[in-house]
Design a protein around this motif. Structure first.
Motif, mmCIF file in Angstrom:
data_model
loop_
_atom_site.group_PDB
_atom_site.id
_atom_site.type_symbol
_atom_site.label_atom_id
_atom_site.label_comp_id
_atom_site.label_asym_id
_atom_site.label_seq_id
_atom_site.Cartn_x
_atom_site.Cartn_y
_atom_site.Cartn_z
ATOM 1 N N PHE A 38 38.192 30.927 54.742
ATOM 2 C CA PHE A 38 39.052 32.055 54.402
ATOM 3 C C PHE A 38 39.036 32.313 52.896
ATOM 4 O O PHE A 38 38.915 33.455 52.458
ATOM 5 N N THR A 39 39.140 31.232 52.108
ATOM 6 C CA THR A 39 39.120 31.380 50.649
ATOM 7 C C THR A 39 37.813 32.025 50.207
ATOM 8 O O THR A 39 37.809 32.931 49.364
ATOM 9 N N ALA A 40 36.711 31.559 50.801
ATOM 10 C CA ALA A 40 35.405 32.111 50.441
ATOM 11 C C ALA A 40 35.327 33.591 50.817
ATOM 12 O O ALA A 40 34.934 34.429 49.998
ATOM 13 N N HIS A 44 35.401 36.839 48.259
ATOM 14 C CA HIS A 44 34.224 37.701 48.298
ATOM 15 C C HIS A 44 34.635 39.150 48.550
ATOM 16 O O HIS A 44 34.150 40.071 47.894
ATOM 17 N N GLU A 45 35.566 39.347 49.482
ATOM 18 C CA GLU A 45 36.031 40.701 49.819
ATOM 19 C C GLU A 45 36.761 41.364 48.650
ATOM 20 O O GLU A 45 36.759 42.584 48.525
ATOM 21 N N LEU A 46 37.406 40.548 47.811
ATOM 22 C CA LEU A 46 38.173 41.106 46.689
ATOM 23 C C LEU A 46 37.270 41.629 45.580
ATOM 24 O O LEU A 46 37.701 42.386 44.719
ATOM 25 N N ARG A 47 36.009 41.211 45.618
ATOM 26 C CA ARG A 47 35.126 41.570 44.503
ATOM 27 C C ARG A 47 34.828 43.066 44.427
ATOM 28 O O ARG A 47 34.874 43.634 43.334
ATOM 29 N N SER A 48 34.530 43.700 45.568
ATOM 30 C CA SER A 48 34.143 45.119 45.475
ATOM 31 C C SER A 48 35.298 46.022 45.037
ATOM 32 O O SER A 48 35.091 46.870 44.163
ATOM 33 N N PRO A 49 36.523 45.873 45.599
ATOM 34 C CA PRO A 49 37.588 46.729 45.060
ATOM 35 C C PRO A 49 37.856 46.462 43.581
ATOM 36 O O PRO A 49 38.139 47.404 42.823
ATOM 37 N N LEU A 50 37.721 45.221 43.150
ATOM 38 C CA LEU A 50 37.941 44.928 41.732
ATOM 39 C C LEU A 50 36.892 45.608 40.863
ATOM 40 O O LEU A 50 37.197 46.144 39.795
ATOM 41 N N THR A 51 35.640 45.598 41.342
ATOM 42 C CA THR A 51 34.569 46.271 40.607
ATOM 43 C C THR A 51 34.846 47.773 40.525
ATOM 44 O O THR A 51 34.639 48.396 39.480
ATOM 45 N N LYS A 83 40.902 41.839 34.052
ATOM 46 C CA LYS A 83 40.012 40.799 33.569
ATOM 47 C C LYS A 83 40.465 39.438 34.104
ATOM 48 O O LYS A 83 39.664 38.631 34.569
ATOM 49 N N GLN A 84 41.779 39.229 34.060
ATOM 50 C CA GLN A 84 42.359 37.969 34.536
ATOM 51 C C GLN A 84 42.105 37.789 36.036
ATOM 52 O O GLN A 84 41.761 36.711 36.498
ATOM 53 N N MET A 85 42.293 38.872 36.775
ATOM 54 C CA MET A 85 42.131 38.793 38.224
ATOM 55 C C MET A 85 40.665 38.585 38.601
ATOM 56 O O MET A 85 40.354 37.845 39.529
ATOM 57 N N THR A 86 39.760 39.254 37.856
ATOM 58 C CA THR A 86 38.339 39.087 38.115
ATOM 59 C C THR A 86 37.933 37.633 37.901
ATOM 60 O O THR A 86 37.199 37.039 38.691
ATOM 61 N N ARG A 87 38.466 37.051 36.836
ATOM 62 C CA ARG A 87 38.192 35.645 36.530
ATOM 63 C C ARG A 87 38.684 34.734 37.655
ATOM 64 O O ARG A 87 37.988 33.818 38.102
ATOM 65 N N LEU A 88 39.902 35.012 38.126
ATOM 66 C CA LEU A 88 40.499 34.204 39.190
ATOM 67 C C LEU A 88 39.661 34.276 40.475
ATOM 68 O O LEU A 88 39.379 33.263 41.113
ATOM 69 N N VAL A 89 39.244 35.486 40.803
ATOM 70 C CA VAL A 89 38.442 35.690 42.017
ATOM 71 C C VAL A 89 37.074 34.998 41.891
ATOM 72 O O VAL A 89 36.606 34.344 42.816
ATOM 73 N N GLU A 90 36.463 35.129 40.705
ATOM 74 C CA GLU A 90 35.175 34.458 40.457
ATOM 75 C C GLU A 90 35.325 32.952 40.591
ATOM 76 O O GLU A 90 34.503 32.277 41.207
#
Ligand code: ADP
Length: 266
Positions: A38-40, A44-51, A83-90
């Motif tokens: 689930f974490t993975a 992964h799913e959060l990346r495209s909306p963040l982009t 920026k913070q959220m992108t870092r967290l997701v990465e």
């Protein structure tokens, strides 16, 4: 009667014990795996909306004249939170990946020295801006001849990440005027990389917690500092994936030393 009774009781206990172990562990193991998956998937799913958000924010910030002056600060706040959220997701994604495979996807011979030298070059400007002396002690020419024939095997991206996280922390938690020292040392079949700082240190009761996910000594202060609270969990996970380990020693208001031990492959 008595004897037989005892034998039956004993075997039932034994059978009961087996049943408990087998049946109880399976769902626990399954839910751990589900949680990791689930974490993975979630990160992964959060990346495209963040982009997508980042693209829009970048476009807007590249034309500040189109933004109402009263809104500029809000856009900057959005960019910073993003920026913070992108870092967290990465970071979550890296953690999920290192969790899921016991072996890195890349496994190559690595010049560890070069990797560390590149890292220092990368962080030197930040250290200088904060008036911190950043030095690579043992990567001196004298050490070079000892270290040179030693080969470290591993994933370059992950190992870079591991040392970057430790170096970033050292710089983050060391006040201006301090010193951060990197050193390399061979200990029998291990190579030891130490990152020592003269920073705020870690309280003895906090030492066992620092590698826990999302744990922070000071939630408010560190959030402002921009870390995700996953840096050390990632560092530990990467070290273990490379059959290594991380040790930490620290003294409040004196400094901390994080040491990474990696096996040498001759
Ligand atoms: P963070 O993003 O908060 O830095 P980490 O997982 O990298 O997350 O570190 C967890 C916590 O451990 C930090 O919030 C800090 O309290 C403490 N810590 C880590 N490295 C150091 C250090 N070099 N000196 C002092 N404290 C540290």
């Amino acid at each position: 009667g008595m004897l037989l009774g005892g034998a039956i009781a004993a075997s039932l206990t034994a059978v009961g014990g087996m049943w408990l172990t087998d049946q109880a562990l399976k769902p626990i193991e399954a839910s751990f795996n589900q949680l990791k998956q689930f974490t993975a998937d979630a990160s992964h799913e959060l990346r495209s909306p963040l982009t997508a958000i980042k693209t829009s924010v970048d476009v807007m910030l590249s034309h500040p004249e189109r933004i109402h002056p009263a809104d500029v600060k809000k856009f900057e706040a959005i960019a910073s939170a993003l920026k913070q959220m992108t870092r967290l997701v990465e970071d979550l994604l890296i953690l999920a990946r290192t969790d899921q495979s016991s072996h890195p996807s890349q496994w190559v011979n690595l010049p560890l020295e070069e990797l560390l030298e590149d890292l220092i070059d990368l962080w030197l400007p930040q250290a200088e801006a904060k008036d911190i002396i950043l030095r690579a002690d043992a990567i001196a020419p004298a050490m070079r001849s000892i270290i040179a024939p030693v080969t470290i095997q591993g994933d370059p991206f992950l190992l870079q990440r591991l040392f970057a996280n430790l170096l970033e922390n050292a710089l983050n938690y060391t006040p201006p005027g301090g010193k951060v020292t990197l050193s390399l040392e061979q200990q029998e079949d291990w190579i030891a990389v130490s990152i020592q700082d003269t920073g705020i240190g870690i309280a003895p009761e906090h030492l066992p917690l620092v590698f826990d996910r999302l744990w922070r000594a000071d939630k408010a202060r560190t959030r402002r500092a921009g870390g995700s609270g996953l840096g050390l969990a990632i560092a530990k996970s990467i070290a273990e994936q490379h059959q290594g380990q991380i040790l930490v020693t620290s003294q409040l208001n004196v400094g901390s030393c994080f040491q990474v031990l990696l096996p040498i492959h001759f």
